[in-house]
Design a protein around this motif. Structure first.
Motif, short mmCIF file in Angstrom:
data_model
loop_
_atom_site.label_atom_id
_atom_site.label_comp_id
_atom_site.label_asym_id
_atom_site.label_seq_id
_atom_site.Cartn_x
_atom_site.Cartn_y
_atom_site.Cartn_z
N TYR A 8 0.86 -1.18 0.00
CA TYR A 8 0.00 0.00 0.00
C TYR A 8 0.89 1.23 0.00
O TYR A 8 1.96 1.24 0.64
N GLY B 69 0.47 3.86 1.52
CA GLY B 69 0.56 4.35 2.89
C GLY B 69 1.47 3.53 3.78
O GLY B 69 1.64 3.85 4.95
N LYS B 70 2.04 2.46 3.24
CA LYS B 70 3.02 1.64 3.95
C LYS B 70 4.30 1.62 3.11
O LYS B 70 4.56 0.67 2.36
N LEU C 271 -2.33 9.91 -2.97
CA LEU C 271 -2.18 9.82 -1.51
C LEU C 271 -1.11 10.82 -1.10
O LEU C 271 0.06 10.46 -0.91
N ALA D 174 -0.07 12.45 1.47
CA ALA D 174 0.74 12.36 2.69
C ALA D 174 1.96 11.47 2.51
O ALA D 174 2.94 11.60 3.27
N TYR D 175 1.94 10.59 1.52
CA TYR D 175 3.04 9.64 1.35
C TYR D 175 3.76 9.80 0.02
O TYR D 175 4.56 8.94 -0.36
N ASP E 47 7.61 9.65 0.16
CA ASP E 47 8.12 8.29 0.33
C ASP E 47 8.11 7.54 -1.00
O ASP E 47 9.05 6.81 -1.33
#
Length: 277
Positions: free
Chosen positions: A49, A51-52, A71, A73-74, A77
């Motif tokens: 995901y 988010g991971k 997404l 926020a990520y 990353d």
């Protein structure tokens, strides 16, 4: 080269997987729940995901092109992992508001935060900017079923709602071609509609009367903020206000890129009538 589809169980991502498979493209689907995704045969599954971020390095091995679900926020990353993996192209599911966000305070960025990070990451990028999803109006289903009514602010707001399948079809065309690099593709459905006009089309599709009641901005916030938070509710309200002040106009991208007309809201309402009954 394998195309990584992130958000493969999402509303657009799952449809995109089918589009790419039908076109014979090699697909790797990033999903936390492969069983729920019910992916077609031949699709490689990467469990993970956005988010991971710890799941991304393995998912990106051997990948040159990525479809990136939104997404914000990520996104940093993702950029870090994608650069380390040697990803060359990123096709982003952004949104029509990105252009307005770019002119405002960075604390208000959502879609533009993703676009800016991908640009600065040095990828060959394409940004897909749909407006309102037709599926968003399924949020009206509970009040239609219970009361035969839809309540919303800014009755005069003109939107150009788009079918999820049309977004996925455009994404497939872009992913399978090199000619869209550096483009920001705004897309929409084929018509401008106000909320009361959408309600009329739903009523016709389900065969019963549904009335529209215009809310004041404060009534809208009071009802929605406890559910999704004041900041998000205000963001949505501001969008309705903008569309009332600056009515949206249909964009030709779906027909130009796919070679077929986009789905109309009437067609969508008929196909999804059971959701409102």
């Amino acid at each position: 080269m394998t195309i990584l589809v992130t958000g493969a169980t999402g509303s657009v991502g799952r449809l995109l997987v089918d589009e790419l498979v039908a076109a014979g493209a090699p697909v790797r689907a990033l999903t936390n729940n492969p069983a729920r995704a019910a992916l077609p045969e031949g699709v490689e599954v990467a469990r993970g995901y956005l988010g991971k971020p710890s799941t991304l390095p393995a998912a990106l091995i051997g990948v040159e092109t990525v479809y990136l679900a939104p997404l914000p926020a990520y996104v940093d990353d993702f950029v870090r992992c994608a650069r380390q993996a040697g990803v060359r192209r990123v096709v982003v599911l952004s949104g029509e508001p990105a252009e307005y966000e770019a002119q405002g305070d960075p604390s208000t960025w959502h879609y533009y935060r993703i676009e800016r990070a991908i640009e600065e990451g040095g990828f060959d990028w394409t940004f897909l900017r749909p407006g309102q999803f037709m599926n968003n109006t399924l949020d009206w289903a509970p009040s239609i079923k219970a009361e035969g009514v839809v309540r919303a602010p800014y009755a005069g707001a003109v939107q150009t709602p788009i079918d999820l399948g049309d977004i996925a079809a455009v994404a497939r065309v872009v992913l399978l071609s090199e000619r869209f690099g550096g483009q920001k593709i705004t897309m929409s459905g084929p018509e401008g509609l106000t909320p009361p006009e959408e309600v009329e089309l739903i009523a016709a599709a389900i065969g019963r009367q549904v009335r529209f009641e215009e809310q004041t901005p404060q009534e809208y916030l009071d009802g929605l903020a406890p559910v999704i938070g004041l900041e998000t509710a205000q963001w949505l309200l501001d969008g309705f206000r903008m569309m009332a002040e600056h009515p949206m106009k249909p964009e030709p991208a779906v027909a130009e890129l796919t070679g077929r007309p986009p789905v109309t809201y009437r067609e969508w309402a008929v196909a999804n009538a059971d959701g409102f009954r």
